[in-house]
Scaffold this active site. Structure first.
Site, PDB file in Angstrom:
ATOM      1  CG  ASP A   7      -1.799   1.140   1.306  1.00  0.00           C
ATOM      2  OD1 ASP A   7      -2.680   1.188   0.190  1.00  0.00           O
ATOM      3  OD2 ASP A   7      -2.027   2.233   2.059  1.00  0.00           O
ATOM      4  CD  GLU A   9      -1.817   6.345   2.868  1.00  0.00           C
ATOM      5  OE1 GLU A   9      -2.614   7.391   2.146  1.00  0.00           O
ATOM      6  OE2 GLU A   9      -2.401   5.238   3.139  1.00  0.00           O
ATOM      7  CD  GLU A  52      -7.886  19.706  -0.637  1.00  0.00           C
ATOM      8  OE1 GLU A  52      -6.483  19.707  -0.583  1.00  0.00           O
ATOM      9  OE2 GLU A  52      -8.413  20.535  -0.990  1.00  0.00           O
ATOM     10  CG  HIS A 150      -6.430   6.076   4.707  1.00  0.00           C
ATOM     11  ND1 HIS A 150      -6.583   5.644   3.259  1.00  0.00           N
ATOM     12  CD2 HIS A 150      -7.651   6.304   5.091  1.00  0.00           C
ATOM     13  CE1 HIS A 150      -8.004   5.719   3.177  1.00  0.00           C
ATOM     14  NE2 HIS A 150      -8.636   6.138   4.069  1.00  0.00           N
ATOM     15  CG  ASP A 155      -4.323   1.387   4.970  1.00  0.00           C
ATOM     16  OD1 ASP A 155      -4.643   1.435   6.237  1.00  0.00           O
ATOM     17  OD2 ASP A 155      -4.392   2.557   4.462  1.00  0.00           O
TER      18      ASP A 155
END
Length: 230
Positions: A7, A9, A52, A150, A155
């Site tokens: 995963d 980010e 965001e 997250h 994750d």
């Protein structure tokens, strides 16, 4: 068989618009069992952090400012994933960012064929349902209470559990029944059919049976199922 659950980010949704990787988390599976061998790194994206994106993963530009850039961790990352399948939720997103970072370094991209996309698997198994990671954790009763933000490694750990559940459980090929051959087929000479000592109680109440009989009576004596029943 070795698989890598992965995963990432990022600073946003599109590497084509200048977004960059900020975190990679990988978890090793051997024969569908987690080994505890992980790869985890934060990455300095060399740019600002949009609000965001910060709201999603909580990684600020200040926190990432002293972390290594992707060029510094690329070799270690590629050595960890080697040539093994990559289990990713929404693989096109993560693979797009990873391959963009590799392209910026003049390195070879990772082929899309190496990705096992758990989002596509979930959509086939549960059409029309929510299939994000939180929804799949709820479906399989996987504890994701620690997922306030997250995080790539967290994750990956959750995704590994989801992936194994969608494959049929943690050890889908394990056979403990002596009446089965190693390939899971029945050993005919050994199988003994167990008979239920007592029949199960009826699931219909007397009232439901009476109502059904009353309805059938309204259909007339020529109803096909009446003659079959007789």
């Amino acid at each position: 068989m070795r698989e890598i659950v992965l995963d990432t980010e990022t600073t946003g949704l599109s590497w084509a618009d200048g977004d960059r990787l900020v975190e990679i988390g990988c978890l090793e599976l051997l024969n569908h069992v987690a080994t505890g061998n992980n790869f985890h790194v934060y990455i300095n994206p060399e740019r600002d952090m949009p609000q965001e994106a910060f709201n999603v993963h909580g990684l600020s530009a200040e926190f990432l400012s002293d972390k290594p850039v992707f060029a510094d961790i690329a070799d270690e990352f590629l050595a960890f994933v080697a040539d093994d399948p990559l289990v990713i939720h929404n693989a096109s997103f993560d693979m797009g960012f990873i391959n963009w970072e590799l392209k910026l370094l003049g390195r070879s991209e990772i082929p899309a064929s190496r990705a096992v996309d758990t989002l596509q698997i979930a959509r086939r198994k549960f059409p029309g349902a929510q299939n994000n990671l939180d929804a799949l954790c709820r479906r399989f009763n996987i504890d994701n209470s620690g997922r306030t933000f997250h995080g790539a490694l967290l994750d990956s750990e959750l995704l590994a559990e989801v992936y194994l559940e969608m494959r049929g459980g943690r050890q889908p090929g394990l056979v403990l029944d002596a009446s089965l051959n190693l390939d899971g087929t029945e050993a005919a000479e050994q199988v003994q059919r167990r008979q239920r000592p007592e029949p199960l109680p009826p699931r219909l109440t007397p009232e439901e049976v009476e109502a059904h009989d009353a309805f059938i009576a309204t259909l007339g004596e020529d109803a096909l199922w009446l003659s079959v029943k007789g």
